[in-house]
Write an enzyme that holds these catalytic residues in place. Structure first.
Site, PDB file in Angstrom:
ATOM      1  CE1 TYR A 157      -4.049   2.222   0.672  1.00 41.57           C
ATOM      2  CE2 TYR A 157      -2.703   3.175   2.491  1.00 41.57           C
ATOM      3  CZ  TYR A 157      -3.839   3.081   1.606  1.00 41.57           C
ATOM      4  OH  TYR A 157      -4.925   4.026   1.549  1.00 41.57           O
ATOM      5  CE  LYS A 161      -3.580   5.155  -1.527  1.00 38.17           C
ATOM      6  NZ  LYS A 161      -4.806   5.523  -2.315  1.00 38.17           N
TER       7      LYS A 161
END
Length: 249
Positions: A157, A161
């Site tokens: 994740y 990002k």
């Protein structure tokens, strides 16, 4: 916001719930015509559309898995045919598959990268064609504090990002001369379905790390997105705006 913005089409990926829902509603309130993209929850997306229409706005729901190139092409074709070319793109679709790195499978990594980062590439590329013709556009990608400072158990994740941030800064340099801005909003902990599952102890720890002492609301994130979509933000590009209550300080 200028009168011209009332004719602009905004597309929010993952717009059926949580942050996406709040962004769609806020942008519609500012006069944009909305394309509410969703992957699987048709009922939730249609409720967002109905809520916008009840307040006099114009919106449609379009299903598409934005990690898939052919589905992205169909999404933008349908948006263009039904409402007009997309002038404001909000790359919001995202998933998590949290695991410590040694327990993380390649499938866990790929799924998060494809859904969060590859979708940003595909949708931005599709949106830019119309924006370049119009010589006006707004691309706003929803990253995370995890992309700035990392988070244990979220290597996939955090990478997705952080990738959105590097991607956005690069594209901002490519298209700035054509009146198109590309910015990133990096939320911290926000009260949504995803954080509702946090056990009380974990929530206490999280809130203890936040300078303002509380989780944010989807509406507080949406307000920043609406500003970046407006004419007032015309001189901001390549920026990463943390909306995290001071979590990343």
């Amino acid at each position: 916001m200028s009168e011209g913005s009332h004719q602009r089409v905004a597309l929010v990926t993952g717009g059926s719930r949580g942050l996406g829902r709040a962004m769609a509603i806020r942008l519609a309130g500012a006069g944009h015509r909305l394309v509410v993209n969703y992957a699987s929850n048709a009922d939730a997306a249609e409720k967002v559309v109905a809520g916008i229409e009840e307040k006099g706005g114009e919106a449609i729901a379009v299903q598409a898995d934005v990690s898939q190139g052919e589905q992205v092409e169909r999404l933008f074709e349908e948006a263009g045919e039904r409402l007009g070319p997309v002038a404001v793109l909000v790359n919001n679709a995202g998933v998590t598959r949290d695991r410590l790195l040694l327990r993380m499978s390649a499938a866990d990594f790929d799924h998060v990268i494809d859904t969060n980062l590859k979708s940003t590439f595909l949708c931005t590329k599709a949106a830019l064609r119309g924006m370049l013709r119009a010589k006006w556009g707004r691309v706003i990608s929803i990253a995370s504090v995890a992309g700035l400072v990392g988070n244990a158990g979220q290597a996939n994740y955090g990478a997705s990002k952080a990738g959105m941030i590097g991607f956005s800064k690069s594209v901002a340099k490519e298209v700035g001369s054509r009146g198109i801005t590309v910015n990133v909003v990096a939320p911290g902990f926000v009260a949504t379905d995803l954080t509702a599952d946090l056990v009380d102890k974990a929530k206490e720890v999280a809130e203890g790390r936040i300078s303002l002492g509380r989780f944010g609301t989807p509406e507080e994130i949406a307000a920043v997105v609406a500003f970046l979509a407006s004419d007032e933000a015309a001189y901001m590009t390549g920026q990463v705006i943390s909306v995290d209550g001071g979590l990343a300080l």
